[in-house]
Design an enzyme around this catalytic site. Structure first.
Site, PDB file in Angstrom:
ATOM      1  N   GLU A 105      42.206  35.726  43.122  1.00  0.00           N
ATOM      2  CA  GLU A 105      43.162  36.661  42.510  1.00  0.00           C
ATOM      3  C   GLU A 105      42.437  37.826  41.857  1.00  0.00           C
ATOM      4  OE1 GLU A 105      45.019  33.357  40.440  1.00  0.00           O
ATOM      5  OE2 GLU A 105      46.931  33.958  41.281  1.00  0.00           O
ATOM      6  N   GLU A 125      45.466  25.841  43.996  1.00  0.00           N
ATOM      7  CA  GLU A 125      46.260  25.450  42.832  1.00  0.00           C
ATOM      8  C   GLU A 125      47.242  24.321  43.144  1.00  0.00           C
ATOM      9  OE1 GLU A 125      45.597  28.460  43.783  1.00  0.00           O
ATOM     10  OE2 GLU A 125      45.144  29.764  42.090  1.00  0.00           O
TER      11      GLU A 125
HETATM   12  N1  T1G Z   1      37.829  24.837  35.711  1.00  0.00           N
HETATM   13  C1  T1G Z   1      37.050  24.131  34.877  1.00  0.00           C
HETATM   14  N2  T1G Z   1      35.969  23.417  35.280  1.00  0.00           N
HETATM   15  C2  T1G Z   1      35.688  23.427  36.593  1.00  0.00           C
HETATM   16  C3  T1G Z   1      36.464  24.143  37.524  1.00  0.00           C
HETATM   17  C4  T1G Z   1      37.572  24.874  37.034  1.00  0.00           C
HETATM   18  N3  T1G Z   1      38.339  25.607  37.838  1.00  0.00           N
HETATM   19  N4  T1G Z   1      35.917  23.939  38.754  1.00  0.00           N
HETATM   20  C5  T1G Z   1      34.849  23.149  38.581  1.00  0.00           C
HETATM   21  N5  T1G Z   1      34.704  22.836  37.296  1.00  0.00           N
HETATM   22  C6  T1G Z   1      33.645  22.008  36.709  1.00  0.00           C
HETATM   23  C7  T1G Z   1      33.741  20.562  37.116  1.00  0.00           C
HETATM   24  O1  T1G Z   1      34.614  19.874  36.245  1.00  0.00           O
HETATM   25  C8  T1G Z   1      32.290  20.134  36.954  1.00  0.00           C
HETATM   26  O2  T1G Z   1      32.080  19.986  35.558  1.00  0.00           O
HETATM   27  C9  T1G Z   1      31.504  21.357  37.384  1.00  0.00           C
HETATM   28  O3  T1G Z   1      32.410  22.470  37.249  1.00  0.00           O
HETATM   29  C10 T1G Z   1      31.001  21.285  38.797  1.00  0.00           C
HETATM   30  O4  T1G Z   1      32.141  20.965  39.585  1.00  0.00           O
HETATM   31  C11 T1G Z   1      44.412  31.184  37.410  1.00  0.00           C
HETATM   32  C12 T1G Z   1      45.735  28.754  37.776  1.00  0.00           C
HETATM   33  C13 T1G Z   1      34.288  24.988  42.782  1.00  0.00           C
HETATM   34  C14 T1G Z   1      34.285  23.711  44.940  1.00  0.00           C
HETATM   35  O5  T1G Z   1      40.932  24.281  41.696  1.00  0.00           O
HETATM   36  O6  T1G Z   1      36.976  22.757  43.775  1.00  0.00           O
HETATM   37  O7  T1G Z   1      42.589  29.271  39.232  1.00  0.00           O
HETATM   38  O8  T1G Z   1      31.542  17.541  35.550  1.00  0.00           O
HETATM   39  O9  T1G Z   1      31.152  18.880  40.586  1.00  0.00           O
HETATM   40  O10 T1G Z   1      30.996  19.943  43.959  1.00  0.00           O
HETATM   41  O11 T1G Z   1      46.048  31.307  39.112  1.00  0.00           O
HETATM   42  O12 T1G Z   1      34.389  22.390  41.462  1.00  0.00           O
HETATM   43  O13 T1G Z   1      29.709  19.221  35.701  1.00  0.00           O
HETATM   44  O14 T1G Z   1      31.013  18.982  33.582  1.00  0.00           O
HETATM   45  O15 T1G Z   1      33.242  19.968  41.562  1.00  0.00           O
HETATM   46  O16 T1G Z   1      29.807  22.184  43.587  1.00  0.00           O
HETATM   47  C15 T1G Z   1      41.708  26.786  40.904  1.00  0.00           C
HETATM   48  C16 T1G Z   1      38.241  23.487  41.397  1.00  0.00           C
HETATM   49  C17 T1G Z   1      41.916  26.538  39.445  1.00  0.00           C
HETATM   50  C18 T1G Z   1      38.632  24.853  41.967  1.00  0.00           C
HETATM   51  C19 T1G Z   1      32.522  23.343  43.212  1.00  0.00           C
HETATM   52  N6  T1G Z   1      40.362  26.406  41.292  1.00  0.00           N
HETATM   53  N7  T1G Z   1      36.820  23.264  41.559  1.00  0.00           N
HETATM   54  O17 T1G Z   1      32.300  22.025  43.692  1.00  0.00           O
HETATM   55  O18 T1G Z   1      30.970  21.120  41.737  1.00  0.00           O
HETATM   56  S1  T1G Z   1      43.531  26.949  38.928  1.00  0.00           S
HETATM   57  C20 T1G Z   1      40.080  25.135  41.633  1.00  0.00           C
HETATM   58  C21 T1G Z   1      36.311  22.869  42.767  1.00  0.00           C
HETATM   59  C22 T1G Z   1      43.578  28.631  39.024  1.00  0.00           C
HETATM   60  C23 T1G Z   1      44.793  30.744  38.793  1.00  0.00           C
HETATM   61  C24 T1G Z   1      44.923  29.273  38.899  1.00  0.00           C
HETATM   62  C25 T1G Z   1      34.851  22.573  42.795  1.00  0.00           C
HETATM   63  C26 T1G Z   1      34.005  23.674  43.444  1.00  0.00           C
HETATM   64  P1  T1G Z   1      31.003  18.875  35.048  1.00  0.00           P
HETATM   65  P2  T1G Z   1      31.922  20.128  40.906  1.00  0.00           P
HETATM   66  P3  T1G Z   1      30.945  21.283  43.315  1.00  0.00           P
END
Ligand code: T1G
Length: 704
Positions: A105, A125
């Site tokens: 976005e 999402e």
């Molecule tokens: N928010 C907070 N923490 C996050 C995060 C996020 N979006 N994504 C990852 N982390 C943390 C995770 O908890 C872990 O923390 C560390 O990063 C490494 O993650 C506004 C409302 C990006 C593909 O859904 O799919 O945007 O355990 O082990 O395997 O409109 O993380 O180390 O303390 O998974 O390399 C949309 C979710 C959000 C992406 C990387 N985005 N993340 O994978 O690392 S909603 C998502 C992932 C949103 C907007 C809307 C994966 C990754 P810790 P990891 P990875």
């Protein structure tokens, strides 16, 4: 550390987001963005703005943890995106890694987008029970078209940089370092007088899609995804992109806020973090040295051994299977080849990939073939004596430092570890059938399992695409120990007159992928019966002659479920049909054991008797330290047993039901059904939390 920097590179202002590990957008980052934009606006010497990120990825989304804050609002970030888009000089986003959710976005609010070839882009999402809340439902359709936008947002799937370029979502794919590729693009833009381009000004051409497109999509969402309110909301929000931008934005904002506060989204957000936490081994340093795994051995090329082997071949790891006969070996290799060819027929694999994977799979009748393996997994059937013999041989044959794993689903890993005479190298790796498909892997830590063995297997689990959860040693570890009490009540209900479809239908009405009867018919009643019989030999069964009487009788009668055409159900192919024979068997057992039958057993009673003992067992597993976290138990049951993820798993669901409700109903069944064998005795932790009107998440029980 500064989360957002603004630095000069010639006449380009470079805005860098540095918020490890994934540059998630939280309030501090939004504030940093706003002040950087203030400085860019004030300095007219800048001719363009470049937005990029430090670290392994561009913004991977909004900060999911912040969505639980009562005061959360998407408005500040959305207003910042509007400011970026309305800047009077060109804004370029340079993308790499996983450009997801709020990250995409942000990129769409910029005027131009360039990406490294390996970049993945998506709006996941929906997997959190949400929809894009920062104008993604309004900008993506305008730039990529309604159909692709709805598909991406409804499925949450990623697309490649090239696919994004083909769809018009990005302008260029170029290799290199994001900062440099972005700068080159921005400078070229300046020299050709490239203008700002604002997606929000684009109009979706009316008539560009079939008249009933949205009605069909809405109907699909309502019927096929009825447990997920986000599905229908996404269709509404994307449809609103055909309105003037501000009107569509208002629709998105309303729907996002409703979803953010929904139980389903809270449950899915809980599971997101629970899966991250499950990968962590308390007390284990992040940098503990792991053992290299370049070759894997599997003992047993049956259904489980073959499925397990495929996981490693899929990850490009050389794997040798050992069997006791050439016929068994060929059957196993043939089954794997057949599985790959079936995937290729569905277009999921190329024929070249099939050949590559099969080339990684070899077979032998000689244990010596295991002597150079870094990991050997025994996957023979559930018999303690046989497994002990095999483990003893592996202790001799496997090279020093090799990890020896057992795929046992219920037997005592410590006993098997002792049989190897190198218990520090031994761990449980409990795969779930079909092992090449099910995401869950229970990693069972023995009393002497070395820390680096645990760390190695947890790391390997990610590599083969599994969700790993560590369990301590007990009967059935986490999943099967809870499934045992779930099946116990299912069989009592059968003997009391409920039918398999009433029992399955009750929990499937909550969203369980498959009720207990269908589940065991698929897994094999013989498998279920053998574990009960083995457990009895180990002295684990309650002295209750009616305990799992049905599965044992079915086993005696050769009714093994789908594989023999009859079990709890009768099968015409794979379709389950009620079988009067099952009711007769249940009635006969009821008569033998003096169990009263009832013509009416309510759906609510079935749900309570199946799920509350299961939850109670989960409490015991947590307070005994078998599971380190309640979230681990939720991950096991959602990833491995089809518990509805929109309910967050059994432990999250317990808190949402209220522990007092569960305690009261357990007491009710203790009083009405008798509690001679302790079936209805509350775990002390559940008793305590319920008594203090607290939730499970408030407890500090369990051991790290
Ligand atoms: N928010 C907070 N923490 C996050 C995060 C996020 N979006 N994504 C990852 N982390 C943390 C995770 O908890 C872990 O923390 C560390 O990063 C490494 O993650 C506004 C409302 C990006 C593909 O859904 O799919 O945007 O355990 O082990 O395997 O409109 O993380 O180390 O303390 O998974 O390399 C949309 C979710 C959000 C992406 C990387 N985005 N993340 O994978 O690392 S909603 C998502 C992932 C949103 C907007 C809307 C994966 C990754 P810790 P990891 P990875």
């Amino acid at each position: 550390m500064q989360l957002v920097r603004l630095e000069r590179r010639g006449d380009v202002a470079v805005l860098t987001i540095a918020n490890p590990p994934v540059n998630a957008i939280g309030t501090a980052v939004v504030a940093g963005l706003a002040s950087a934009i203030d400085r860019f606006e004030a300095d007219r010497s800048y001719k363009a703005l470049l937005v990029h990120c430090d670290g392994s990825t561009f913004v991977a989304g909004g900060d999911i943890g912040s969505f639980d804050d009562p005061g959360f609002s998407a408005a500040p970030f959305n207003a910042t995106l509007d400011r970026i888009e309305t800047l009077d000089r060109p804004v370029v986003a340079s993308l790499h890694g996983s450009v997801l959710g709020g990250g995409l976005e942000l990129a769409l609010a910029c005027h131009w987008r360039v990406a490294l070839p390996s970049t993945k882009l998506g709006m996941p999402e929906v997997k959190l029970g949400l929809l894009p809340g920062s104008l993604g439902t309004q900008r993506l359709p305008r730039v990529a078209g309604i159909k692709l936008a709805l598909d991406m947002i409804s499925t949450g799937r990623n697309i490649s940089a090239q696919a994004a370029k083909d769809a018009g979502i990005i302008d260029e794919v170029s290799d290199g370092v994001p900062l440099e590729t972005g700068l080159a693009f921005a400078q070229a833009l300046i020299s050709r007088g490239g203008a700002a381009r604002r997606i929000s000004t684009l109009i979706i051409p009316p008539g560009g899609i079939e008249a009933d497109f949205f009605a069909t999509a809405a109907n699909d969402a309502r019927t096929k995804k009825s447990f997920y309110p986000a599905a229908a909301a996404i269709v509404q929000a994307v449809q609103a992109s055909t309105l003037p931008f501000k009107d569509g934005a208002a629709v998105e904002a309303r729907l996002f806020e409703e979803l953010r506060q929904s139980r389903e989204s809270m449950a899915l957000r809980h599971l997101f973090f629970a899966e991250c936490e499950a990968a962590k081994v308390p007390g284990l340093a992040k940098d503990v040295k792991t053992r290299p795994i370049t070759k894997v051995g599997i003992v047993g090329a049956g259904t489980m051994g073959g499925g397990i082997a495929m996981n490693f071949a899929n990850a490009g790891i050389q794997t040798v299977l050992v069997e006791t006969s050439q016929a068994a070996l060929e059957r196993g290799l043939g089954m794997m080849k057949g599985n790959y060819e079936a995937s290729a027929a569905k277009g999921r694999l190329t024929t070249q990939q099939v050949s590559q994977r099969m080339a990684l799979l070899t077979g032998s009748l000689d244990y010596a073939a295991l002597s150079d393996c870094d990991l050997v997994i025994e996957a023979v059937f559930e018999n303690m004596e046989l497994k002990k013999q095999i483990c003893a041989r592996l202790g001799q044959v496997c090279k020093s430092g090799a990890i020896i794993a057992t795929n046992t689903s219920t037997l005592d890993v410590d006993v098997l570890a002792q049989a190897t005479a190198r218990a520090q190298d031994v761990v449980g790796m409990h795969f779930f059938s079909p092992a090449n498909v099910m995401r869950l892997l229970e990693v069972v830590r023995g009393a002497q399992t070395a820390p680096d063995v645990l760390a190695t297997v947890m790391q390997l689990a990610r590599k083969i695409g599994k969700v790993a959860v560590v369990s301590g040693v007990c009967y059935g570890f986490i999943g099967n120990r809870m499934a045992e009490v779930y099946m116990r009540e299912a069989e009592f209900l059968l003997m009391e007159g409920a039918t398999p479809s009433q029992i399955d239908g009750a929990v499937e009405s909550l969203g369980m992928a498959m009720g207990p009867c269908r589940m065991l018919d698929m897994a094999g009643i013989d498998v279920g019966a053998k574990t009960v019989i083995e457990y009895g030999k180990a002295g684990g069964l309650p002295p209750d002659p009616t305990y799992r009487a049905v599965v044992r009788r079915m086993f005696e009668l050769g009714r093994f479920g789908q594989k023999t055409g009859a079990g709890y159900y009768r099968y015409e192919g794979r379709k389950p049909e009620e079988d009067p024979e099952t009711a007769r068997i249940a009635k006969e057992l009821a008569g033998t054991h003096g169990i009263a039958q009832r013509s009416e057993i309510s759906r609510q009673e079935i749900i309570e008797r199946l799920l509350y003992p299961l939850i109670n067992e989960g409490f015991k597993i947590f307070e005994e330290g078998i599971a380190w976290r309640p979230g681990d138990i939720d991950v096991v049951w959602t990833a491995g047993y089809g518990f509805p993820d929109h309910k967050g798993g059994p432990m999250f669901y317990a808190d949402s039901l209220g522990l007092g409700v569960i305690a009261d109903r357990m007491a009710h069944y203790a009083a009405t059904r008798g509690n001679a064998y302790g079936y209805w005795t509350l775990s002390p932790l559940l008793q305590k939390q319920a008594g203090e009107r607290k939730q499970l998440i408030d407890s500090k029980a369990g051991t790290s």
